[in-house]
Design an enzyme around this catalytic site. Sequence first.
Site, PDB file in Angstrom:
ATOM      1  N   ASP A   1      10.701  -6.121  -8.774  1.00  0.00           N
ATOM      2  CA  ASP A   1      10.924  -6.826  -7.513  1.00  0.00           C
ATOM      3  C   ASP A   1      12.316  -6.474  -6.991  1.00  0.00           C
ATOM      4  O   ASP A   1      13.288  -6.436  -7.734  1.00  0.00           O
ATOM      5  CB  ASP A   1      10.791  -8.337  -7.739  1.00  0.00           C
ATOM      6  CG  ASP A   1      10.612  -9.090  -6.439  1.00  0.00           C
ATOM      7  OD1 ASP A   1       9.535  -9.650  -6.210  1.00  0.00           O
ATOM      8  OD2 ASP A   1      11.580  -9.126  -5.633  1.00  0.00           O
TER       9      ASP A   1
ATOM     10  N   HIS B   1      -0.378  -9.487  -5.144  1.00  0.00           N
ATOM     11  CA  HIS B   1       0.628  -9.115  -6.145  1.00  0.00           C
ATOM     12  C   HIS B   1       0.785 -10.237  -7.148  1.00  0.00           C
ATOM     13  O   HIS B   1       0.793 -11.412  -6.794  1.00  0.00           O
ATOM     14  CB  HIS B   1       1.974  -8.770  -5.492  1.00  0.00           C
ATOM     15  CG  HIS B   1       2.469  -9.777  -4.508  1.00  0.00           C
ATOM     16  ND1 HIS B   1       2.004  -9.856  -3.214  1.00  0.00           N
ATOM     17  CD2 HIS B   1       3.395 -10.758  -4.627  1.00  0.00           C
ATOM     18  CE1 HIS B   1       2.635 -10.837  -2.573  1.00  0.00           C
ATOM     19  NE2 HIS B   1       3.468 -11.405  -3.415  1.00  0.00           N
TER      20      HIS B   1
ATOM     21  N   CYS C   1       0.848  -1.202   0.000  1.00  0.00           N
ATOM     22  CA  CYS C   1       0.000   0.000   0.000  1.00  0.00           C
ATOM     23  C   CYS C   1       0.876   1.242   0.000  1.00  0.00           C
ATOM     24  O   CYS C   1       0.596   2.226  -0.705  1.00  0.00           O
ATOM     25  CB  CYS C   1      -0.926   0.018   1.211  1.00  0.00           C
ATOM     26  SG  CYS C   1      -2.401  -1.019   1.066  1.00  0.00           S
TER      27      CYS C   1
ATOM     28  N   THR D   1       5.021 -13.782   1.132  1.00  0.00           N
ATOM     29  CA  THR D   1       5.663 -13.041   2.224  1.00  0.00           C
ATOM     30  C   THR D   1       5.057 -11.658   2.447  1.00  0.00           C
ATOM     31  O   THR D   1       5.228 -11.091   3.524  1.00  0.00           O
ATOM     32  CB  THR D   1       7.173 -12.869   1.947  1.00  0.00           C
ATOM     33  OG1 THR D   1       7.345 -12.232   0.685  1.00  0.00           O
ATOM     34  CG2 THR D   1       7.892 -14.207   1.952  1.00  0.00           C
TER      35      THR D   1
END
Length: 114
Positions: free
Chosen positions: A30, A100, A7, A95
Site C-alpha cells: 500500500d 482489494h 487494473c 476509495t
Amino acid sequence: MADCLFCKIARGEIPADVVHKDATVTVFRDITPHAPVHLLVIPNQHVGSAGEIGPGNGALMAAMITAANAAADAEGVSESGYRLVFNVGRDAGMTVPHLHLHVLGGRHLAWPPG
Ligand code: 5GP
Ligand code: ZN
C-alpha cells in the site's frame, strides 16, 4: 477496465511495489501504509468490490486469501498475526473501486475499528 487504477497496476502500467504476481492475483505494498506490513491483494481481472462477490467467485476468493496468507508468511507476521480487510462502500472508507484485500500486520491492531 481501461481507467481503473488497480487494473493498471495489475497490468504493470503504473508502478507499484509488487511482492507477488500470478495468473489470478497481484500483491503489492500500500502506498500509504497503516501498519509495518500493509499489502493489497487484487484480482488481475476487474471486480468492483467485495459487494459484487457471490457463490460463483469461490476460486477467486480462495486465491486471494491464499496469496494473502503466503504474503503474510513472507513478511514474517504469520506467527504474530495479521488482519485481512475488505472495505465495501463509502461508510467503510473504500476509495479505489477495484476489489482489494488489505493485509495488515507487524503491530497490535486495535479492535473494534474506529
Ligand atoms: P480502500 O480505502 O479503498 O479500502 O483502500 C485503497 C488503498 O489503496 C488505500 O489504502 C490507499 O493507500 C491505496 N492506494 C491508493 N492508490 C494507490 C496507488 O497508486 N498505489 C498503491 N500502492 N496503493 C494505493
Ligand atoms: Zn480495475
